[in-house]
Write a protein that holds these residues in place. Structure first.
Motif, PDB file in Angstrom:
ATOM      1  N   SER A  91       0.829  -1.218   0.000  1.00 22.56           N
ATOM      2  CA  SER A  91       0.000   0.000   0.000  1.00 22.56           C
ATOM      3  C   SER A  91       0.861   1.264   0.000  1.00 22.56           C
ATOM      4  CB  SER A  91      -0.932   0.001   1.212  1.00 22.56           C
ATOM      5  OG  SER A  91      -0.198  -0.167   2.409  1.00 22.56           O
ATOM      6  N   LYS A 123       2.452   1.645  -3.426  1.00 24.10           N
ATOM      7  CA  LYS A 123       1.479   2.148  -4.395  1.00 24.10           C
ATOM      8  C   LYS A 123       1.358   3.664  -4.309  1.00 24.10           C
ATOM      9  CE  LYS A 123      -3.206   1.569  -6.198  1.00 24.10           C
ATOM     10  NZ  LYS A 123      -3.395   3.016  -6.414  1.00 24.10           N
ATOM     11  N   LEU A 149      -0.675  -6.339  -3.885  1.00 25.40           N
ATOM     12  CA  LEU A 149      -1.775  -5.544  -3.325  1.00 25.40           C
ATOM     13  C   LEU A 149      -2.981  -6.408  -2.933  1.00 25.40           C
ATOM     14  CD1 LEU A 149      -1.824  -2.205  -5.360  1.00 25.40           C
ATOM     15  CD2 LEU A 149      -1.593  -2.441  -2.881  1.00 25.40           C
TER      16      LEU A 149
END
Length: 240
Positions: free
Chosen positions: A199, A202, A229
């Motif tokens: 996360s 990302k 993810l």
């Protein structure tokens, strides 16, 4: 007229993608081969170009579509490698065969950042060097006695402590230099070694410019994100 405009635009594009590597080679004999090495699509190192040292200097010129990690290698020269970022613009590389701590790179945004990162971690490099110098012979053999096994555990603990400090410094560097190729390289390493949550990666990836996402490292991080993810999301939901 339209054809001339297209041709002129193409020439501008080619010019903008040009790179030049200007280097000095202290302690290296004239006539020594110098290799510019990059990696192919499989990650295998491949010589991209070769020149010779002349009057203590060398120079490469070419075209770079996108930033990539590369290194200069001097033939038959101990510790004769210098890593840098191959990208458009002029990169200056100073190599000293007798004192690798004097090696330096500069000239473009990413190479200035890369040198800054290396400078900030010179103390860690010295710690690692000291461990190898003190235990080199011992580390080449398999521990047999209880005393040797205990010593091996102490050495391993030292390396683990250094690695944790290195990981922290890498994350701090990334936090201060979000949208850069050097940070992308650090993120790629941390992510693939399970030292950064998908996360968080990302969030970093989403903030990159489009051209950085198109680099080999950018595509590699995206591919790993697509796998990790969903797994991270599934594990989070199980804990609820």
């Amino acid at each position: 007229m339209k054809q001339l405009v297209v041709l002129f635009s193409a020439l501008i594009l080619i010019s903008c993608n040009k790179y030049k590597v200007e280097g000095t080679a202290t302690g290296v004999a004239n006539g020594t081969n110098v290799f510019l090495v990059t990696s192919d699509s499989t990650g295998t190192p491949k010589p991209k170009d070769t020149v010779k040292v002349t009057d203590g200097k060398f120079e490469f010129e070419g075209k770079s579509e996108k930033p990539e990690i590369a290194y200069i290698a001097f033939e038959k020269t101990p510790n004769g490698n210098v890593g840098f970022i191959l990208e458009k613009g002029t990169v200056a590389i100073n190599f000293d065969a007798k004192n690798i701590e004097k090696n330096a790179i500069s000239g473009t945004k990413n190479n200035d950042l890369y040198q800054s990162y290396n400078n900030a971690n010179l103390d860690i490099q010295k710690k690692v060097k000291a461990i190898y110098e003190a235990n080199g012979a011992f580390m080449q053999k398999q521990p047999e006695t209880d005393e040797e096994k205990a010593k091996a555990e102490v050495i391993m603990a030292e390396f683990q402590k250094i690695q944790l400090e290195m990981d922290k410094r890498s994350k701090d560097f990334v936090a201060k230099n979000q949208n850069s190729f050097v940070s992308l390289l650090l993120i790629e390493n941390l992510f693939y070694n399970n030292k950064m949550e998908a996360s968080k990666v990302k969030t970093f990836y989403d903030g990159l410019d489009a051209d950085l996402k198109e680099t080999t490292s950018g595509k590699s991080v995206k591919k790993h994100l697509d796998t990790q993810l969903p797994l991270e999301k599934g594990n989070t939901e199980k804990k609820k």
